[in-house]
Structures are given as C-alpha cells and as structure tokens.
Design a protein around this motif. Sequence first.
Motif, PDB file in Angstrom:
ATOM      1  N   ASN A 141       0.860  -1.169   0.000  1.00  0.00           N
ATOM      2  CA  ASN A 141       0.000   0.000   0.000  1.00  0.00           C
ATOM      3  C   ASN A 141       0.905   1.231   0.000  1.00  0.00           C
ATOM      4  O   ASN A 141       1.349   1.681   1.058  1.00  0.00           O
ATOM      5  CB  ASN A 141      -0.936  -0.012   1.212  1.00  0.00           C
ATOM      6  CG  ASN A 141      -1.924   1.119   1.203  1.00  0.00           C
ATOM      7  OD1 ASN A 141      -2.053   1.843   0.209  1.00  0.00           O
ATOM      8  ND2 ASN A 141      -2.628   1.292   2.307  1.00  0.00           N
TER       9      ASN A 141
ATOM     10  N   ARG B 100       1.707   5.010  -0.273  1.00  0.00           N
ATOM     11  CA  ARG B 100       1.115   6.332  -0.130  1.00  0.00           C
ATOM     12  C   ARG B 100       2.199   7.359  -0.409  1.00  0.00           C
ATOM     13  O   ARG B 100       3.383   7.062  -0.284  1.00  0.00           O
ATOM     14  CB  ARG B 100       0.573   6.518   1.277  1.00  0.00           C
ATOM     15  CG  ARG B 100      -0.634   5.629   1.558  1.00  0.00           C
ATOM     16  CD  ARG B 100      -1.107   5.780   2.969  1.00  0.00           C
ATOM     17  NE  ARG B 100      -0.188   4.989   3.811  1.00  0.00           N
ATOM     18  CZ  ARG B 100       0.173   5.313   5.026  1.00  0.00           C
ATOM     19  NH1 ARG B 100      -0.282   6.401   5.596  1.00  0.00           N
ATOM     20  NH2 ARG B 100       1.002   4.561   5.709  1.00  0.00           N
ATOM     21  N   PRO B 101       1.826   8.541  -0.752  1.00  0.00           N
ATOM     22  CA  PRO B 101       2.856   9.575  -0.934  1.00  0.00           C
ATOM     23  C   PRO B 101       3.656   9.764   0.350  1.00  0.00           C
ATOM     24  O   PRO B 101       3.113   9.662   1.463  1.00  0.00           O
ATOM     25  CB  PRO B 101       2.051  10.840  -1.278  1.00  0.00           C
ATOM     26  CG  PRO B 101       0.725  10.341  -1.740  1.00  0.00           C
ATOM     27  CD  PRO B 101       0.499   9.024  -1.068  1.00  0.00           C
ATOM     28  N   TYR B 102       4.949   9.995   0.203  1.00  0.00           N
ATOM     29  CA  TYR B 102       5.825  10.110   1.364  1.00  0.00           C
ATOM     30  C   TYR B 102       5.432  11.308   2.234  1.00  0.00           C
ATOM     31  O   TYR B 102       5.415  11.215   3.441  1.00  0.00           O
ATOM     32  CB  TYR B 102       7.276  10.212   0.911  1.00  0.00           C
ATOM     33  CG  TYR B 102       8.265  10.234   2.052  1.00  0.00           C
ATOM     34  CD1 TYR B 102       8.451   9.105   2.836  1.00  0.00           C
ATOM     35  CD2 TYR B 102       8.970  11.379   2.364  1.00  0.00           C
ATOM     36  CE1 TYR B 102       9.332   9.105   3.895  1.00  0.00           C
ATOM     37  CE2 TYR B 102       9.864  11.403   3.411  1.00  0.00           C
ATOM     38  CZ  TYR B 102      10.041  10.261   4.177  1.00  0.00           C
ATOM     39  OH  TYR B 102      10.913  10.272   5.222  1.00  0.00           O
TER      40      TYR B 102
ATOM     41  N   SER C 159       2.478  13.604   3.083  1.00  0.00           N
ATOM     42  CA  SER C 159       1.040  13.905   2.937  1.00  0.00           C
ATOM     43  C   SER C 159       0.427  14.245   4.266  1.00  0.00           C
ATOM     44  O   SER C 159       0.924  13.991   5.306  1.00  0.00           O
ATOM     45  CB  SER C 159       0.299  12.719   2.332  1.00  0.00           C
ATOM     46  OG  SER C 159       0.374  11.594   3.158  1.00  0.00           O
TER      47      SER C 159
END
Length: 118
Positions: A112, A114-116, A118
């Motif tokens: 999964n 996710r942007p680092y 955010s």
Amino acid sequence: MLSGNLIRKSSLCILTGGGKIGIAHRVSCPHAHQQNGTAERKHRHIVEVGLALLANSSMPLKYWDQAFLTATYLINLLPSKVINYETPVERLLHKKPDYHSLRIFGCACWPNLRPYKS
C-alpha cells in the motif's frame, strides 16, 4: 564393525552413566535408512511438502528456503497419528494451535504505497 570407506554419517553422544563420562562417536552406513530411518523420513516429508508448495504456487526454485520453512511450520500445525492425533504445537505448548494466521503460500500481494509527504 564398519570399514573406513563406509563411514559417512556420524553423531556424537555424551556419556554420563555407568561410571563413564565422555563422548561416544557413533557412525552409520551411507544410504542405510534402516539405521537412521526416523530422521530420513522426517527430512523426506519436509522436502516433499516444500516442493509441493513450490509446484502448487508456480514459484521459482529460488524460493526453496521459504517453502521449506513454511512446510515445517505447517507440519507442526497438523495432527499426527503417532501422538494420538494431537499436533506437535499442542504437545509442546499445551494449547490448541491458532489457524487464523494461515495464508495461501505464493499469493500475490501489493504494498500500500502512499505519498511520502502527505
């Protein structure tokens, strides 16, 4: 008496009884499953289950170590006729094994991501 060219497998046993203290060197003939049958059968069972896991999941042979670790884990969770249909885990820990953590060996998974920031 075994001749020198037949000695391949050996084990060391510690002697403490009968007034003798020391180490006895015990040997067995190579490929003589009559002499070391229990260990050979258990080894064959682990290898067969590990290879079956690899074949069923269509994974390359480079994952043999994970397959054999999983095979050993699964074998320890299976009931055995030899110990009155208990599992080795039951015998060792005196509690029923938990089967909820089992997953399919070799199934696809995706992280999964996710942007680092955010």
